[in-house]
Design a protein around this motif. Structure first.
Motif, PDB file in Angstrom:
ATOM      1  N   LEU A  43      98.600   5.149 -73.584  1.00 33.50           N
ATOM      2  CA  LEU A  43      98.040   5.220 -75.245  1.00 33.50           C
ATOM      3  C   LEU A  43      98.526   4.250 -75.859  1.00 33.50           C
ATOM      4  O   LEU A  43      97.881   3.518 -76.707  1.00 33.50           O
ATOM      5  CB  LEU A  43      98.980   6.622 -75.553  1.00 33.50           C
ATOM      6  CG  LEU A  43      98.135   7.772 -75.612  1.00 33.50           C
ATOM      7  CD1 LEU A  43      99.055   9.108 -76.102  1.00 33.50           C
ATOM      8  CD2 LEU A  43      96.843   8.003 -76.156  1.00 33.50           C
ATOM      9  N   ALA A  44      99.726   3.500 -75.797  1.00 32.48           N
ATOM     10  CA  ALA A  44     100.100   2.280 -76.487  1.00 32.48           C
ATOM     11  C   ALA A  44      99.423   1.362 -76.119  1.00 32.48           C
ATOM     12  O   ALA A  44      99.205   0.115 -76.825  1.00 32.48           O
ATOM     13  CB  ALA A  44     101.410   2.053 -76.289  1.00 32.48           C
ATOM     14  N   LEU A  45      98.960   0.969 -74.853  1.00 26.58           N
ATOM     15  CA  LEU A  45      98.481  -0.399 -74.407  1.00 26.58           C
ATOM     16  C   LEU A  45      97.003  -0.365 -73.959  1.00 26.58           C
ATOM     17  O   LEU A  45      96.222  -1.484 -74.293  1.00 26.58           O
ATOM     18  CB  LEU A  45      99.202  -0.877 -73.071  1.00 26.58           C
ATOM     19  CG  LEU A  45     100.778  -0.923 -73.227  1.00 26.58           C
ATOM     20  CD1 LEU A  45     101.416  -0.977 -71.882  1.00 26.58           C
ATOM     21  CD2 LEU A  45     100.858  -2.225 -74.099  1.00 26.58           C
ATOM     22  N   ARG A  46      96.414   0.626 -73.886  1.00 20.89           N
ATOM     23  CA  ARG A  46      95.174   0.914 -73.461  1.00 20.89           C
ATOM     24  C   ARG A  46      94.300   1.827 -74.542  1.00 20.89           C
ATOM     25  O   ARG A  46      92.810   1.454 -74.428  1.00 20.89           O
ATOM     26  CB  ARG A  46      94.815   1.309 -71.878  1.00 20.89           C
ATOM     27  CG  ARG A  46      95.153   0.109 -71.041  1.00 20.89           C
ATOM     28  CD  ARG A  46      94.218  -1.202 -71.009  1.00 20.89           C
ATOM     29  NE  ARG A  46      95.068  -2.098 -70.241  1.00 20.89           N
ATOM     30  CZ  ARG A  46      94.589  -2.410 -68.956  1.00 20.89           C
ATOM     31  NH1 ARG A  46      93.685  -1.651 -68.538  1.00 20.89           N
ATOM     32  NH2 ARG A  46      95.036  -3.362 -68.307  1.00 20.89           N
ATOM     33  N   GLY A  47      94.783   2.884 -74.874  1.00 17.15           N
ATOM     34  CA  GLY A  47      94.179   3.630 -75.526  1.00 17.15           C
ATOM     35  C   GLY A  47      93.894   5.185 -75.272  1.00 17.15           C
ATOM     36  O   GLY A  47      94.594   5.639 -74.484  1.00 17.15           O
ATOM     37  N   ASP A  66     103.309  15.972 -78.846  1.00  9.44           N
ATOM     38  CA  ASP A  66     103.112  14.342 -79.700  1.00  9.44           C
ATOM     39  C   ASP A  66     101.872  13.845 -78.745  1.00  9.44           C
ATOM     40  O   ASP A  66     100.884  13.417 -79.546  1.00  9.44           O
ATOM     41  CB  ASP A  66     104.103  13.672 -79.896  1.00  9.44           C
ATOM     42  CG  ASP A  66     103.787  12.460 -80.456  1.00  9.44           C
ATOM     43  OD1 ASP A  66     103.407  12.557 -81.703  1.00  9.44           O
ATOM     44  OD2 ASP A  66     103.908  11.293 -79.924  1.00  9.44           O
ATOM     45  N   ILE A  67     101.783  13.711 -77.595  1.00  8.89           N
ATOM     46  CA  ILE A  67     100.748  13.063 -76.943  1.00  8.89           C
ATOM     47  C   ILE A  67      99.539  13.739 -77.038  1.00  8.89           C
ATOM     48  O   ILE A  67      98.262  13.280 -77.179  1.00  8.89           O
ATOM     49  CB  ILE A  67     101.357  12.576 -75.312  1.00  8.89           C
ATOM     50  CG1 ILE A  67     102.150  11.805 -75.257  1.00  8.89           C
ATOM     51  CG2 ILE A  67     100.082  12.329 -74.541  1.00  8.89           C
ATOM     52  CD1 ILE A  67     103.084  11.503 -73.939  1.00  8.89           C
ATOM     53  N   VAL A  68      99.607  15.011 -76.978  1.00  6.97           N
ATOM     54  CA  VAL A  68      98.548  15.877 -76.960  1.00  6.97           C
ATOM     55  C   VAL A  68      97.740  15.860 -78.366  1.00  6.97           C
ATOM     56  O   VAL A  68      96.641  15.654 -78.348  1.00  6.97           O
ATOM     57  CB  VAL A  68      98.782  17.553 -76.607  1.00  6.97           C
ATOM     58  CG1 VAL A  68      97.383  18.324 -77.106  1.00  6.97           C
ATOM     59  CG2 VAL A  68      98.884  17.694 -74.959  1.00  6.97           C
ATOM     60  N   MET A  69      98.640  15.556 -79.285  1.00  4.00           N
ATOM     61  CA  MET A  69      98.278  15.411 -80.676  1.00  4.00           C
ATOM     62  C   MET A  69      97.538  14.299 -80.834  1.00  4.00           C
ATOM     63  O   MET A  69      96.382  14.139 -81.635  1.00  4.00           O
ATOM     64  CB  MET A  69      99.252  15.666 -81.547  1.00  4.00           C
ATOM     65  CG  MET A  69      98.960  15.688 -83.181  1.00  4.00           C
ATOM     66  SD  MET A  69     100.257  15.903 -84.253  1.00  4.00           S
ATOM     67  CE  MET A  69     101.096  14.411 -83.925  1.00  4.00           C
ATOM     68  N   GLN A  70      97.885  13.380 -80.356  1.00  4.47           N
ATOM     69  CA  GLN A  70      97.433  11.904 -80.343  1.00  4.47           C
ATOM     70  C   GLN A  70      96.002  12.003 -79.809  1.00  4.47           C
ATOM     71  O   GLN A  70      95.049  11.187 -80.388  1.00  4.47           O
ATOM     72  CB  GLN A  70      98.280  10.780 -79.790  1.00  4.47           C
ATOM     73  CG  GLN A  70      99.680  10.619 -80.430  1.00  4.47           C
ATOM     74  CD  GLN A  70     100.465   9.350 -79.889  1.00  4.47           C
ATOM     75  OE1 GLN A  70      99.926   8.400 -79.635  1.00  4.47           O
ATOM     76  NE2 GLN A  70     101.447   9.634 -79.414  1.00  4.47           N
ATOM     77  N   CYS A  71      95.789  12.459 -78.793  1.00  3.50           N
ATOM     78  CA  CYS A  71      94.672  12.606 -78.183  1.00  3.50           C
ATOM     79  C   CYS A  71      93.615  13.282 -78.643  1.00  3.50           C
ATOM     80  O   CYS A  71      92.527  13.073 -78.888  1.00  3.50           O
ATOM     81  CB  CYS A  71      94.778  13.198 -76.593  1.00  3.50           C
ATOM     82  SG  CYS A  71      95.588  12.103 -75.268  1.00  3.50           S
ATOM     83  N   PHE A 100      96.798  12.158 -67.363  1.00  2.00           N
ATOM     84  CA  PHE A 100      95.573  11.602 -68.031  1.00  2.00           C
ATOM     85  C   PHE A 100      94.712  11.497 -66.834  1.00  2.00           C
ATOM     86  O   PHE A 100      95.128  10.922 -65.881  1.00  2.00           O
ATOM     87  CB  PHE A 100      95.929  10.483 -68.722  1.00  2.00           C
ATOM     88  CG  PHE A 100      96.513  10.463 -69.924  1.00  2.00           C
ATOM     89  CD1 PHE A 100      96.570  11.862 -70.710  1.00  2.00           C
ATOM     90  CD2 PHE A 100      96.744   9.195 -70.777  1.00  2.00           C
ATOM     91  CE1 PHE A 100      97.124  11.935 -72.031  1.00  2.00           C
ATOM     92  CE2 PHE A 100      97.400   9.374 -72.034  1.00  2.00           C
ATOM     93  CZ  PHE A 100      97.700  10.631 -72.720  1.00  2.00           C
ATOM     94  N   LEU A 101      93.407  11.751 -67.128  1.00  2.00           N
ATOM     95  CA  LEU A 101      92.256  11.158 -66.380  1.00  2.00           C
ATOM     96  C   LEU A 101      91.886   9.971 -66.959  1.00  2.00           C
ATOM     97  O   LEU A 101      91.376   9.848 -68.053  1.00  2.00           O
ATOM     98  CB  LEU A 101      91.131  12.171 -66.062  1.00  2.00           C
ATOM     99  CG  LEU A 101      89.777  11.836 -65.563  1.00  2.00           C
ATOM    100  CD1 LEU A 101      90.148  11.420 -64.052  1.00  2.00           C
ATOM    101  CD2 LEU A 101      88.742  12.814 -65.597  1.00  2.00           C
ATOM    102  N   ILE A 102      92.064   8.676 -66.260  1.00  2.00           N
ATOM    103  CA  ILE A 102      91.312   7.582 -66.909  1.00  2.00           C
ATOM    104  C   ILE A 102      90.382   6.814 -65.786  1.00  2.00           C
ATOM    105  O   ILE A 102      90.414   7.215 -64.681  1.00  2.00           O
ATOM    106  CB  ILE A 102      92.447   6.522 -67.145  1.00  2.00           C
ATOM    107  CG1 ILE A 102      93.257   6.039 -65.615  1.00  2.00           C
ATOM    108  CG2 ILE A 102      93.551   7.113 -68.090  1.00  2.00           C
ATOM    109  CD1 ILE A 102      93.973   5.001 -65.623  1.00  2.00           C
ATOM    110  N   MET A 163     105.516   1.752 -63.151  1.00  2.00           N
ATOM    111  CA  MET A 163     105.862   2.115 -64.214  1.00  2.00           C
ATOM    112  C   MET A 163     105.170   1.679 -65.658  1.00  2.00           C
ATOM    113  O   MET A 163     105.977   1.183 -66.403  1.00  2.00           O
ATOM    114  CB  MET A 163     107.460   1.885 -64.332  1.00  2.00           C
ATOM    115  CG  MET A 163     108.318   2.641 -63.437  1.00  2.00           C
ATOM    116  SD  MET A 163     108.490   4.451 -63.943  1.00  2.00           S
ATOM    117  CE  MET A 163     109.507   4.234 -65.402  1.00  2.00           C
ATOM    118  N   GLY A 164     104.051   1.518 -65.433  1.00  2.00           N
ATOM    119  CA  GLY A 164     103.208   1.145 -66.663  1.00  2.00           C
ATOM    120  C   GLY A 164     102.768  -0.259 -66.603  1.00  2.00           C
ATOM    121  O   GLY A 164     102.100  -0.784 -67.377  1.00  2.00           O
ATOM    122  N   ALA A 165     103.110  -0.903 -65.410  1.00  2.00           N
ATOM    123  CA  ALA A 165     102.582  -2.470 -65.269  1.00  2.00           C
ATOM    124  C   ALA A 165     101.162  -2.448 -65.264  1.00  2.00           C
ATOM    125  O   ALA A 165     100.652  -3.716 -65.659  1.00  2.00           O
ATOM    126  CB  ALA A 165     103.284  -3.161 -64.362  1.00  2.00           C
TER     127      ALA A 165
END
Length: 262
Positions: A43-47, A66-71, A100-102, A163-165
């Motif tokens: 969410l922070a780096l790709r949307g 909080d993550i669900v609300m942002q989505c 997440f499915l991305i 870990m998010g790299a």
């Protein structure tokens, strides 16, 4: 927010297939991020993701909520399901109940190497690949090129180890490393336990490409012959060599040390 209650739901079947099959992930160009940390990083780096999937029990978790609300605010698809269905889908033992499915990025074919990069030759272990991605990102190296025989970078095990790299580096897969090395505009350093030049004797305060090889066999002989330098990390004791992920971390941070010392 929609709800799935049956294993026969078409979306659930698709997710189950993606969760359990690397071939399915490659074919669909999609993967699953499992856990709060990976989802927060995305969410922070790709949307926003293609789809947010949450277990009903996890909705009571403040971080998950909080993550669900942002989505939902960003109009992403959100689907909840009973804990039993989610647990059968997730590959994380005792996970928090969020994934997440991305879409996996599709990058243009690599050109000439001009910035520091990592070249992975036939690395098999997903944990090693993920650890190398994490170390590269931490050292400020943003370009990674993988041979066709290297573990799929968007598999769940690689994602968890990194870990998010993944969201701060550009990952090129199925690359002809020999052609890339031949055309490189920067030095290519191959690690080898048989090299005579020590890592600390090389000028690393400039862009270089790090060539790392198979856990057991090392860098392929044809690629070794093309490298600008073959370097060894000196060590003491009875151990024959370092794990490839540990070797990569030493290399990356020696380069960073030299750059920051100038």
């Amino acid at each position: 927010m929609k709800t799935i209650t049956s294993r026969d739901n078409p979306l659930y079947k698709d997710l189950k297939h993606l969760a359990g099959s690397s071939q399915a992930r490659r074919k669909a160009g999609q993967t699953l991020l499992d856990g709060v940390h990976l989802c927060q990083s995305y969410l922070a780096l790709r949307g926003v993701p293609l789809h947010c999937i949450v277990s009903e029990g996890a909705l009571a978790n403040p971080e998950v909520a909080d993550i669900v609300m942002q989505c939902e605010t960003a109009h992403a698809y959100v689907t909840a399901m009973p804990d039993a269905l989610y647990n059968a889908l997730s590959q994380v033992e005792h996970g928090v109940g969020l994934m997440f499915l991305i879409a996996t990025p599709v990058l243009a074919a690599p050109g000439v190497l001009t910035a520091s990069a990592v070249l992975l030759d036939n690395l098999q272990d997903p944990g090693n690949v993920g650890s190398i991605l994490r170390s590269a990102a931490a050292a400020g190296i943003t370009q990674v090129y993988c041979s066709g025989g290297t573990a799929f970078c968007w598999s769940p095990k690689v994602l968890r180890a990194a870990m998010g790299a993944h969201f701060v580096v550009d990952i090129h897969e199925n690359v002809d490393l020999a052609a890339l090395v031949r055309a490189s505009a920067i030095p290519v350093l191959a690690t080898s336990g048989y090299a005579e030049q020590r890592l600390y004797e090389v000028d690393l305060a400039r862009p270089v490409a790090w060539l790392l090889g198979h856990e057991g066999q090392g860098v392929a002989h044809d690629l070794l012959a093309l490298a600008t330098h073959q370097v060894v990390i000196p060590h003491m004791g009875q151990i024959e060599s370092l794990n490839v992920a540990a070797c990569a971390a030493v290399c990356f941070f020696e380069q960073l040390r030299q750059i920051q010392s100038k």
